[in-house]
Design a protein around this motif. Structure first.
Motif, PDB file in Angstrom:
ATOM      1  N   VAL A 113       0.847  -1.193   0.000  1.00  0.00           N
ATOM      2  CA  VAL A 113       0.000   0.000   0.000  1.00  0.00           C
ATOM      3  C   VAL A 113       0.891   1.255   0.000  1.00  0.00           C
ATOM      4  N   PRO A 114       0.650   2.188  -0.920  1.00  0.00           N
ATOM      5  CA  PRO A 114       1.494   3.380  -1.024  1.00  0.00           C
ATOM      6  C   PRO A 114       1.454   4.241   0.241  1.00  0.00           C
ATOM      7  N   ALA A 115       2.578   4.931   0.488  1.00  0.00           N
ATOM      8  CA  ALA A 115       2.760   5.704   1.723  1.00  0.00           C
ATOM      9  C   ALA A 115       1.662   6.751   1.914  1.00  0.00           C
ATOM     10  N   ASN A 116       1.199   7.361   0.837  1.00  0.00           N
ATOM     11  CA  ASN A 116       0.187   8.418   1.009  1.00  0.00           C
ATOM     12  C   ASN A 116      -1.122   7.862   1.562  1.00  0.00           C
ATOM     13  N   LYS A 117      -1.450   6.603   1.176  1.00  0.00           N
ATOM     14  CA  LYS A 117      -2.677   5.988   1.708  1.00  0.00           C
ATOM     15  C   LYS A 117      -2.505   5.630   3.178  1.00  0.00           C
ATOM     16  N   VAL A 118      -1.283   5.180   3.533  1.00  0.00           N
ATOM     17  CA  VAL A 118      -1.008   4.843   4.935  1.00  0.00           C
ATOM     18  C   VAL A 118      -1.141   6.097   5.795  1.00  0.00           C
ATOM     19  N   SER A 119      -0.531   7.199   5.357  1.00  0.00           N
ATOM     20  CA  SER A 119      -0.570   8.390   6.205  1.00  0.00           C
ATOM     21  C   SER A 119      -1.966   9.005   6.231  1.00  0.00           C
TER      22      SER A 119
END
Ligand code: PLP
Length: 329
Positions: A113-119
């Motif tokens: 999962v890409p970092a922007n979705k995690v944050s």
């Protein structure tokens, strides 16, 4: 003949009563969205209106089901906290609804999962647990936390209170447009269409409910054709929110969709792109792929059997700007 009356549903299933209870429970956590006339898609003898779930907090209708499921937790369950395995609209909705209710939320996701979705999920106050390399791995971790960590799982569609929450959309449509004869509904796991069909058919069984899914993953349509929940191969789609199966152990949405939905269709990537572009070009609405598919039967005569007083649910607006601009260019 299958009994199409809503009363035919078995014990444990959501009912019209639970949809009304949901309407009360989620007031204040979601927007009672407007149903706006669509001059561009209407003509003499055809009245088309859009249910604007794109203006919900977090940009999709999923806040309704998540907020209702969380509102219905017992005090003891609320203390334990909730878990889900979605990085998309459901994960965002659960995180927001939980934080509004003062309930701890955990969202499981894979390393892909890409970092922007995690944050984005972290920023909503949820705890993110990263595990494995696929959505299935993330789901297994959510199941483990449910069994061993005693968290309460909020599934994205196959849950009576989630279905009842999504059904509140139909109550609002009926209030604003009592003459409605057809509702066009994006379809994936079927939580949305189950709730809408249950509530609308309870008011008037002649209202046609049409489900629109993607050809890349027509899990519900294939399951209905097979007569039981089946797993199908899945491909990436522009309508990413319509991906995923319905679960081989599906308890509610398969049965409700089979009983109450009049017709399901599957649409192509080209049709999805055309729908997104038309909604923006003709009326200025920004929809993600899944959010736009409801207008496709209006753009392609003969695809579905419809009446003349039509409500289309525009379900979500979460798409990155680069993808959106590429499609509109
Ligand atoms: C989840 C979702 C859907 C499909 O809802 P189901 O209950 O899974 O059928 C459609 N559109 C958007 C934007 C969604 O997030």
């Amino acid at each position: 003949m299958i009994d199409k009356t809503p009363q035919a549903a078995a014990v444990g299933f959501p009912t019209l009563r639970s949809v009304y209870a949901a309407q009360k429970a989620i007031r204040g956590l979601m927007v009672r969205t407007p149903l706006v006339p669509s001059p561009a898609f209407s003509r003499i003898g055809l009245d088309v209106r859009f249910k604007l779930e794109i203006i919900q907090p977090m940009g999709a209708f999923k806040i309704r089901g998540a907020a209702n499921a969380i509102a219905k937790l017992t005090a003891e369950e609320a203390r334990r906290g909730v878990v889900c395995a979605s990085t998309g609209n459901h994960g965002r909705a659960v995180s927001l609804a939980a934080s509004a209710a003062g309930v701890a939320a955990t969202v499981c996701m894979s390393h892909l999962v890409p970092a922007n979705k995690v944050s984005a999920i972290r920023d909503l106050g949820a705890t993110v647990v990263i595990s494995g390399m696929s959505q299935d791995d993330a789901q297994r971790e959510a199941d483990r936390l449910t069994d061993e960590g005693e968290l309460v799982q909020i599934p994205p569609f196959d849950h009576p209170e989630v279905i009842a929450g999504q059904g509140t959309i139909a109550l609002e449509i009926l209030e604003d447009f009592p003459e409605v004869d057809t509702i066009l509904v994006p379809l994936s796991g079927g939580g949305l269409i189950s709730g809408i069909a249950l509530a609308a058919k309870s008011a008037d069984p002649s209202i046609r409910i049409i489900g629109i899914g993607t050809e890349k993953c027509p899990a519900m349509r294939a399951s209905i054709a097979a007569g039981l929940p089946i797993k199908i191969a899945e491909d990436e789609s522009l309508a990413d929110s319509l991906g995923g199966g319905i679960g081989l152990d599906n308890r509610f949405t398969f049965e409700l969709t089979r009983r109450f939905v009049d017709e399901t269709i599957s649409v192509s990537e080209l049709q999805i792109a055309h729908a997104m572009r038309a909604l923006f070009a003709r009326e200025g609405w920004v929809c993600e792929g899944a959010g736009a598919v409801g207008v496709i039967p209006l753009m392609e005569p003969g695809l579905a059997t419809m009446g003349s007083r039509i409500a289309v649910v525009l379900t979500g607006r979460n798409i990155d700007m680069d993808t959106f601009m590429r499609i509109c260019a």
